[in-house]
Scaffold this active site. Structure first.
Site, mmCIF file in Angstrom:
data_model
loop_
_atom_site.group_PDB
_atom_site.id
_atom_site.type_symbol
_atom_site.label_atom_id
_atom_site.label_comp_id
_atom_site.label_asym_id
_atom_site.label_seq_id
_atom_site.Cartn_x
_atom_site.Cartn_y
_atom_site.Cartn_z
ATOM 1 N N SER A 26 36.472 -15.322 59.101
ATOM 2 C CA SER A 26 37.283 -15.157 58.055
ATOM 3 C C SER A 26 37.204 -13.463 58.018
ATOM 4 C CB SER A 26 36.304 -15.491 56.732
ATOM 5 O OG SER A 26 37.005 -15.070 55.610
ATOM 6 N N GLN A 101 38.333 -20.228 53.411
ATOM 7 C CA GLN A 101 37.167 -19.870 53.039
ATOM 8 C C GLN A 101 37.057 -19.774 51.389
ATOM 9 O OE1 GLN A 101 35.017 -15.868 53.165
ATOM 10 N NE2 GLN A 101 33.870 -16.856 54.780
ATOM 11 N N GLU A 165 25.896 -13.081 53.677
ATOM 12 C CA GLU A 165 26.282 -11.829 53.314
ATOM 13 C C GLU A 165 26.023 -11.357 52.049
ATOM 14 O OE1 GLU A 165 27.481 -13.146 55.942
ATOM 15 O OE2 GLU A 165 27.839 -11.618 57.284
ATOM 16 N N TYR A 167 26.562 -12.953 49.226
ATOM 17 C CA TYR A 167 27.190 -13.318 48.123
ATOM 18 C C TYR A 167 26.686 -14.173 47.154
ATOM 19 C CZ TYR A 167 31.206 -10.880 50.207
ATOM 20 O OH TYR A 167 32.078 -9.691 50.658
ATOM 21 N N GLN A 340 38.254 1.209 61.891
ATOM 22 C CA GLN A 340 39.140 2.150 61.322
ATOM 23 C C GLN A 340 40.453 1.615 60.515
ATOM 24 O OE1 GLN A 340 38.076 5.089 64.771
ATOM 25 N NE2 GLN A 340 39.613 6.022 63.625
ATOM 26 N N LYS A 422 29.626 4.529 71.382
ATOM 27 C CA LYS A 422 31.092 4.652 71.243
ATOM 28 C C LYS A 422 31.391 4.181 72.618
ATOM 29 C CE LYS A 422 32.626 7.138 67.446
ATOM 30 N NZ LYS A 422 33.506 8.053 66.628
ATOM 31 N N TRP A 577 28.317 5.865 56.736
ATOM 32 C CA TRP A 577 26.745 5.582 56.268
ATOM 33 C C TRP A 577 25.799 5.300 57.613
ATOM 34 C CZ3 TRP A 577 23.555 1.447 57.181
ATOM 35 C CH2 TRP A 577 24.116 0.184 57.553
ATOM 36 N N GLU A 657 43.414 15.532 60.788
ATOM 37 C CA GLU A 657 42.889 14.397 60.464
ATOM 38 C C GLU A 657 43.619 13.293 61.355
ATOM 39 O OE1 GLU A 657 43.115 13.457 56.354
ATOM 40 O OE2 GLU A 657 42.066 15.212 55.908
ATOM 41 N N LEU A 658 44.193 13.807 62.571
ATOM 42 C CA LEU A 658 44.549 12.920 63.698
ATOM 43 C C LEU A 658 43.115 12.231 64.194
ATOM 44 C CD1 LEU A 658 46.625 12.119 65.826
ATOM 45 C CD2 LEU A 658 45.291 13.498 67.371
HETATM 46 P P1 NAP Z 1 38.061 16.974 61.256
HETATM 47 O O1 NAP Z 1 37.306 16.015 60.970
HETATM 48 O O2 NAP Z 1 39.110 17.581 60.628
HETATM 49 O O3 NAP Z 1 36.873 18.249 61.307
HETATM 50 C C1 NAP Z 1 36.887 19.437 61.308
HETATM 51 C C2 NAP Z 1 35.668 20.339 61.156
HETATM 52 O O4 NAP Z 1 35.809 21.647 61.417
HETATM 53 C C3 NAP Z 1 35.526 20.071 59.666
HETATM 54 O O5 NAP Z 1 33.818 20.023 59.416
HETATM 55 C C4 NAP Z 1 35.946 21.539 59.152
HETATM 56 O O6 NAP Z 1 35.089 21.886 58.099
HETATM 57 C C5 NAP Z 1 35.553 22.309 60.178
HETATM 58 N N1 NAP Z 1 36.421 23.464 60.188
HETATM 59 C C6 NAP Z 1 37.928 23.328 60.075
HETATM 60 N N2 NAP Z 1 38.599 24.613 60.290
HETATM 61 C C7 NAP Z 1 37.670 25.525 60.685
HETATM 62 C C8 NAP Z 1 37.622 26.830 61.041
HETATM 63 N N3 NAP Z 1 38.607 27.653 61.140
HETATM 64 N N4 NAP Z 1 36.381 27.209 61.230
HETATM 65 C C9 NAP Z 1 35.158 26.742 61.245
HETATM 66 N N5 NAP Z 1 35.395 25.444 61.051
HETATM 67 C C10 NAP Z 1 36.603 24.655 60.714
HETATM 68 O O7 NAP Z 1 37.958 17.137 62.893
HETATM 69 P P2 NAP Z 1 37.246 16.688 63.910
HETATM 70 O O8 NAP Z 1 35.954 16.551 63.757
HETATM 71 O O9 NAP Z 1 37.780 17.564 65.235
HETATM 72 O O10 NAP Z 1 37.810 15.235 64.282
HETATM 73 C C11 NAP Z 1 39.491 14.904 64.587
HETATM 74 C C12 NAP Z 1 39.438 13.768 64.142
HETATM 75 O O11 NAP Z 1 39.100 12.829 64.949
HETATM 76 C C13 NAP Z 1 39.058 13.182 62.752
HETATM 77 O O12 NAP Z 1 40.232 13.435 61.653
HETATM 78 C C14 NAP Z 1 38.641 11.875 62.896
HETATM 79 O O13 NAP Z 1 39.772 11.109 62.155
HETATM 80 C C15 NAP Z 1 38.655 11.616 64.258
HETATM 81 N N6 NAP Z 1 37.435 11.165 64.598
HETATM 82 C C16 NAP Z 1 36.770 10.249 63.902
HETATM 83 C C17 NAP Z 1 35.682 9.658 64.261
HETATM 84 C C18 NAP Z 1 35.212 8.600 63.560
HETATM 85 O O14 NAP Z 1 33.832 8.460 63.539
HETATM 86 N N7 NAP Z 1 35.840 7.703 62.889
HETATM 87 C C19 NAP Z 1 34.905 10.359 65.073
HETATM 88 C C20 NAP Z 1 35.485 11.356 65.926
HETATM 89 C C21 NAP Z 1 36.818 11.637 65.589
HETATM 90 P P3 NAP Z 1 35.062 23.096 57.252
HETATM 91 O O15 NAP Z 1 36.652 23.530 56.875
HETATM 92 O O16 NAP Z 1 34.478 22.683 55.740
HETATM 93 O O17 NAP Z 1 34.291 24.177 57.856
HETATM 94 FE FE1 SF4 Z 2 39.463 -3.285 63.519
HETATM 95 FE FE2 SF4 Z 2 39.236 -1.505 65.390
HETATM 96 FE FE3 SF4 Z 2 38.787 -4.044 66.036
HETATM 97 FE FE4 SF4 Z 2 40.948 -3.018 65.348
HETATM 98 S S1 SF4 Z 2 39.838 -2.415 67.001
HETATM 99 S S2 SF4 Z 2 40.006 -5.089 64.731
HETATM 100 S S3 SF4 Z 2 40.480 -1.452 63.987
HETATM 101 S S4 SF4 Z 2 37.339 -2.849 64.770
#
Ligand code: NAP
Ligand code: SF4
Length: 674
Positions: A26, A101, A165, A167, A340, A422, A577, A657-658
């Protein structure tokens, strides 16, 4: 002879034979709440066509107070029954079987009307529940059994009664949530009265020839949870009450132990299900972090269960079972357990999908149709966006050339896979490599593309990705400063580290550095020790008496950001978390609201707040830059100058935020329209 004899063995339930041992577990996708029943039916029918043995729907509320949130889908009226019938008919026409479910959320219901055995608020909801009186309890039993009868009327092959879970039914079982002193509380016999009574009444409502699965919490992972002796007592009582299958529930939603995230070992809780084997005579299902046919086969071959439940893997690839049966296991798109696009969406009020398969839950909208006119398409960049575009374009019949300047495909996925917890990303890169070869994409590695190489194609797609942002800190060039790419590729890093930037990558790099080459996700016993998971036969609820016992960190790490908020706020809704807890266990310090003044001998000078107050030297042997990314668009300018049209996708389009989810989705959607 199949590679998966246990997985593909039929399962005789008496009145019905399931063709294999695979249950699609589910999942709440938020699809039901759209009211678009054609779309919902297509979602499930697509999985039925893929050969899964039995599908279980997302949780359906038996009444308003039991809904996970106000307006949660259920089976309340004749109109609902007619809608659900669309689903069951479509699944049956596709050769499948489907159970509904029934999910009563109890105190987890996100609304002021929520009810529970005792008026104890859950830590994950702002709403204190109302304690039910005798009549209130009877109403819940009637509503649940009525929902089961309606499910039968709607054409379902069975129901799953959600008893785990944390519930509603689970809440009656343990003192953590049940402080009653009447016949529904106190002794274990009294505490289990409600789930047993519910199963009895459900069975009475649906008759014999109907599947009744009971989802039983085998390891609560909360204080004052059940002992395994109690679990077995309940399992036997539920069997006697009329359940035809027991499905494993692992951990309450409020548990502080990860149970399905990518950092959980594969099949990491199958050992708990195994403990129940032989204690009941009905089939037992195991679940959690089973994502390949090999893992599923091994779990069954080792006698951990009679059947496996996989949920998210059916978002990633609806044809999981068919491909396994046809010896095409390597073609199964792997669920990397990232949450994600599925759970993070569900809990964010969005429709679920899948990072790996953007068509999941979008089956009626994102069609991959044969191209009317096959074209010659060049895709530049073999990261997630480029790979996704190239594959979809090739599947549609286009002739695709994929150009990558590195010597391997994968782009940033090759960095992600190095991060402890990862490791699944490796499987994704391997799958892409296999698919690129299978669909006949011409792959040109190790050469940077230029305008000349791209002339003559009917369409050009630029997926050239991102470049690390340079934070331009004074003294950076002279100091012991590394980029995150250098670190993850193995550059030497000192014992004391300051990380500039606390986004997803900053967190990942911190994890990488404190683990110092360890991968506990691949060592289940270590992982259980780190998170404080014990045998529920020895410790109530499966929580180790001493709590988590993490290994000492390999380095002293300080994670910094300029924003004055708590670092890690932007991490995944359902996984953030875990990252924060994991780094806390490794004594990583985090600091927000800082300014980077200069890299100096001995470390990084920072100050605090907009007024640049309290300057201090953070002592560090290495400073790692994780300051986000910028689009890598050098080639775009060259193509513009040469008059070659192109499409921009992924990080080359928008770097902010890529993540791989957006990149893959954008690549697939563009290629579906080329
Ligand atoms: P991010 O999430 O956008 O973080 C960038 C960090 O750099 C922020 O902490 C920002 O904080 C800082 N920053 C930005 N401009 C800056 C500057 N000019 N000088 C100093 N610090 C600066 O980007 P990322 O960590 O490179 O990750 C890229 C993307 O990969 C994320 O958007 C995320 O979605 C993805 N990702 C996801 C995961 C996950 O666990 N889901 C893991 C890895 C990557 P401040 O501006 O406050 O300093
Ligand atoms: Fe969910 Fe990521 Fe699995 Fe796709 S790969 S089902 S987004 S956990």
């Amino acid at each position: 002879m199949t590679q998966y004899p246990h997985l593909l063995a039929p399962l005789d339930l008496g009145h019905l034979v399931l063709p294999n041992r695979v249950l699609m577990g589910s999942m709440h996708t938020n699809l039901e709440e759209t009211g678009d029943w054609n779309r919902i039916a297509e979602f499930y029918a697509t999985r039925a066509r893929g050969g899964v043995g039995l599908i279980v729907t997302g949780g359906m509320a038996p009444n308003r107070e039991g809904g996970v949130f106000p307006g949660a889908a259920g089976l309340f009226s004749p109109v609902d029954i007619a809608n659900h019938r669309l689903v069951t008919e479509r699944v049956h026409d596709a050769g499948g079987r489907i159970a509904m479910q029934i999910l009563h959320a109890g105190r987890y219901a996100y609304g002021p009307e929520c009810v529970a055995p005792s008026a104890i608020k859950s830590p994950i909801s702002p709403f204190p529940p109302k304690e039910l009186d005798e009549a209130g309890i009877e109403k819940q039993i009637v509503d649940i059994s009525t929902a089961a009868a309606r499910a039968r009327e709607a054409g379902y092959d069975g129901v799953e009664v959600m008893g785990s879970e944390g519930y509603f039914l689970n809440q009656f079982l343990v003192r953590h949530t049940n402080r009653r002193e009447d016949r529904w509380g106190g002794s274990y016999e009294n505490r289990m009265r409600l789930p047993v009574e519910v199963v009895k009444r459900v069975r009475a409502a649906v008759g014999r020839d109907f599947i009744v699965i009971y989802r039983i919490s085998l390891i609560d992972l909360v204080p004052d949870g059940s002992t395994f002796e109690e679990v077995v007592t309940l399992a036997k009582a539920v069997e006697a009450a009329g359940a035809s299958i027991l499905n494993s529930g692992i951990g309450w939603h409020e548990a502080r132990v990860p149970t399905i995230a990518t950092s959980v070992p594969r099949a990491g809780f199958a050992w708990v299900t195994k403990k129940l084997m032989g204690k009941v005579t009905i089939p037992v299902i195991t679940s959690n972090r089973i994502n390949t046919p090999d893992v599923a086969e091994a779990v069954l071959a080792e006698g951990c269960a009679d059947m496996v439940s996989m949920a998210r893997p059916f978002l990633a690839d609806p044809e999981f079972v068919r491909k396994a049966a046809e010896g095409r296991g390597a073609e199964i798109a792997p669920c990397i357990a990232c949450n994600q696009a599925c759970l993070d969406h569900t809990f964010g009020g969005k429709i679920s999908s899948c990072l790996v398969n953007p068509r999941a839950c979008h089956e009626t909208e994102l069609g991959i149709e044969p191209a009317a006119e096959p074209k010659r398409i060049a895709v530049v960049g073999a990261g997630p966006a480029g790979l996704s575009a190239a594959l979809v374009a090739a599947e549609r019949g286009h002739r695709v050339t994929l150009l990558e300047k590195a010597g391997e495909i994968g782009g940033q996925l090759n960095l992600a896979k190095k991060v402890p917890g990862k490791e699944e990303f490796q499987g994704l890169v391997d799958w892409y490599a296999g698919e690129v070869a299978r669909v006949g994409i011409e792959l040109r590695l190790g050469r940077a593309a230029d305008a000349a190489a791209l002339a003559g194609f009917d369409a050009v797609v630029l997926a050239t990705g991102v470049l690390p942002r340079d934070p331009e800190i004074a003294g950076q060039a002279e100091g012991p400063v590394l980029g995150y790419g250098d670190v993850l590729r193995g550059a030497e890093v000192g014992r004391r580290v300051a990380i500039v930037g606390a986004g997803g990558i900053g967190f990942d790099v911190a994890e990488f550095l404190v683990e110092g080459g360890r991968h506990v996700t691949l060592q289940p016993a270590e992982w259980r020790r780190e998170w404080g998971v014990a045998d529920p036969a020895e410790a109530r609820g499966g929580l180790a008496p001493g709590g988590p016992r993490p290994e000492a960190p390999a380095r002293e790490v300080l994670l910094l950001q300029r924003k004055a908020e708590k670092p890690g706020r932007g991490l995944g809704k359902t996984t953030g978390w875990i990252h924060r807890a994991s780094l806390q266990m490794k004594r990583v310090r985090m600091m927000g609201g800082v300014n980077y003044e200069a890299v100096e001998p001995g470390g990084l000078r920072i100050s605090h707040g907009p007024g640049r107050e309290r300057p201090e030297l953070v002592e560090a042997d290495t400073i790692v830059l994780c300051a986000g990314q910028e689009p890598a668009r050098g080639l775009a300018a060259e193509l513009e100058a040469a008059g070659i049209a192109f499409h921009l996708i992924g990080g080359a389009d928008v770097a902010a935020e890529l993540d791989a989810k957006r990149a893959i989705d954008q690549g697939a959607r563009l290629a579906a329209a080329l």
